[in-house]
Motif scaffolding. Structure first.
Motif, PDB file in Angstrom:
ATOM      1  N   ILE A  87      57.247 -25.022 -56.587  1.00 32.95           N
ATOM      2  CA  ILE A  87      56.313 -26.062 -56.118  1.00 32.95           C
ATOM      3  C   ILE A  87      56.036 -25.822 -54.813  1.00 32.95           C
ATOM      4  O   ILE A  87      56.967 -26.079 -54.392  1.00 32.95           O
ATOM      5  N   THR A 145      53.150 -24.515 -58.909  1.00 35.23           N
ATOM      6  CA  THR A 145      52.527 -25.852 -58.314  1.00 35.23           C
ATOM      7  C   THR A 145      52.194 -25.784 -56.753  1.00 35.23           C
ATOM      8  O   THR A 145      52.812 -26.222 -56.290  1.00 35.23           O
ATOM      9  N   LEU A 149      50.718 -29.594 -55.197  1.00 35.40           N
ATOM     10  CA  LEU A 149      50.832 -30.206 -55.150  1.00 35.40           C
ATOM     11  C   LEU A 149      49.712 -31.026 -54.278  1.00 35.40           C
ATOM     12  O   LEU A 149      50.631 -30.898 -53.041  1.00 35.40           O
ATOM     13  N   ALA A 190      56.652 -36.321 -54.977  1.00 37.63           N
ATOM     14  CA  ALA A 190      56.318 -36.720 -56.599  1.00 37.63           C
ATOM     15  C   ALA A 190      57.431 -36.420 -57.472  1.00 37.63           C
ATOM     16  O   ALA A 190      57.273 -35.271 -58.037  1.00 37.63           O
ATOM     17  N   ALA A 233      56.152 -34.483 -60.985  1.00 38.69           N
ATOM     18  CA  ALA A 233      56.146 -34.266 -61.359  1.00 38.69           C
ATOM     19  C   ALA A 233      57.750 -32.243 -61.059  1.00 38.69           C
ATOM     20  O   ALA A 233      57.431 -31.325 -61.786  1.00 38.69           O
ATOM     21  N   ARG A 269      58.726 -30.370 -64.018  1.00 39.71           N
ATOM     22  CA  ARG A 269      58.808 -28.300 -63.929  1.00 39.71           C
ATOM     23  C   ARG A 269      60.821 -28.670 -64.748  1.00 39.71           C
ATOM     24  O   ARG A 269      60.592 -26.780 -65.377  1.00 39.71           O
TER      25      ARG A 269
END
Length: 317
Positions: A246, A273, A275, A286, A289, A293
């Motif tokens: 991420i 991912t 963002l 976040a 998020a 995950r």
């Protein structure tokens, strides 16, 4: 040892742990460890980044502890873990040793967990990846806003053209011995620019500023040298378990190019991912998020119960 500074209320205030432990690392360093949530729930281990502490994961703890056993610890010199007493204590080897000690203190032999690391916490995962204990316990890994090498050269903290001059000045800034002092309006503006996306709320900035400003100057300086010389590309390739990545697209400290490089090099990348518009502090910027995950990785790859409900480790006063 750093001053314990964090917000006292709201979603970024750290909840009280179910247990506190002391893990002892290979060189005798004592690490503050906390567990949250039910003893027989799936295990999640969270490792924070440079200048942060267990308080950084407050939002994840609040969400996950309802149905996960969340294990968090202060990296040496941060939070309630004493600083290294020798130069060797500032090294990627020490990061790996410390994580290994935490796993031994909190997980039963063969017990699997999802391990998530932010920034230097992600580097900790790469540093430990080839070790038998890590391989034994890591069901899956989440790397948040991190890099494996070329951290200073790729940093975008300074709005200058890439090159030797920018690298040299960035190295000086990140390794400065100047105390950050108390949290002020100006300090929060600087922190927000360097580490967070433009849409970060005042509550997010306040939470991060209090945590970062609590890190002692010698500790911040000592670890900056490790980050400057970082080369964990080989360790990255030893993360053979399912690993997700991420990153925020507005991250100036570890720009998204690092996340893309990591995802391409991982033996078993299970998703990158990105963002949009978020900065370096993704677990705070976040929280849904990042927490989501982690939940997905647990549901897909981690066992659902412990072999033994007894928590290992030495009780801490």
């Amino acid at each position: 040892m750093s001053r314990l500074m964090h917000v006292a209320s709201g979603p970024y205030a750290p909840p009280a742990p179910a247990r506190e432990l002391t893990a002892v690392s290979a060189d005798g360093a004592r690490l503050h460890v906390e567990t949250h949530g039910p003893d027989d729930a799936p295990a999640v281990v969270l490792a924070h980044g440079w200048t942060c502490s267990t308080a950084f994961w407050a939002a994840q703890i609040r969400s996950l502890a309802a149905d996960h056993r969340v294990i968090i610890y202060d990296q040496r010199g941060h939070g309630r873990s004493p600083a290294a007493v020798t130069p060797d204590g500032y090294s990627t080897r020490a990061l790996a040793d410390d994580l290994e000690a935490v796993l031994a203190a909190t997980l039963e032999p063969g017990e699997k967990a999802v391990l998530a690391g932010h920034s230097m916490g992600g580097m900790t995962m790469m540093a430990a990846a080839g070790r038998e204990a890590f391989q034994e316990h890591a069901a899956a890994v989440l790397l948040c806003s991190t890099g494996s090498s070329r951290l200073v050269a790729e940093s975008l903290v300074l709005p200058m053209r890439a090159g030797a001059l920018r690298t040299r000045i960035t190295r000086s800034i990140l390794g400065a011995r100047v105390p950050l002092g108390p949290v002020t309006t100006a300090g929060k503006r600087i922190l927000r620019y360097a580490t967070m996306g433009p849409a970060s709320s005042p509550e997010m900035v306040e939470a991060c500023a209090r945590i970062v400003h609590a890190c002692p100057t010698p500790v911040r300086h000592g670890w900056s040298h490790v980050l400057n010389a970082l080369d964990l590309d080989a360790g990255l390739r030893q993360l053979t378990m399912p690993t997700a990545v991420i990153a925020g697209t507005a991250d100036r400290l570890t720009p998204v190019v690092h996340a893309r490089t990591i995802a391409a090099a991982l033996p078993d990348c299970v998703g990158l991912t990105e963002l949009a518009g978020l900065g370096h502090m993704t677990p705070v910027e976040a929280p849904e998020a990042v927490t989501g995950r982690i939940r997905e990785l647990v549901a897909t790859y981690a066992q659902t119960s412990r072999p033994d409900a007894e928590v290992k480790g030495t009780a801490s006063s």
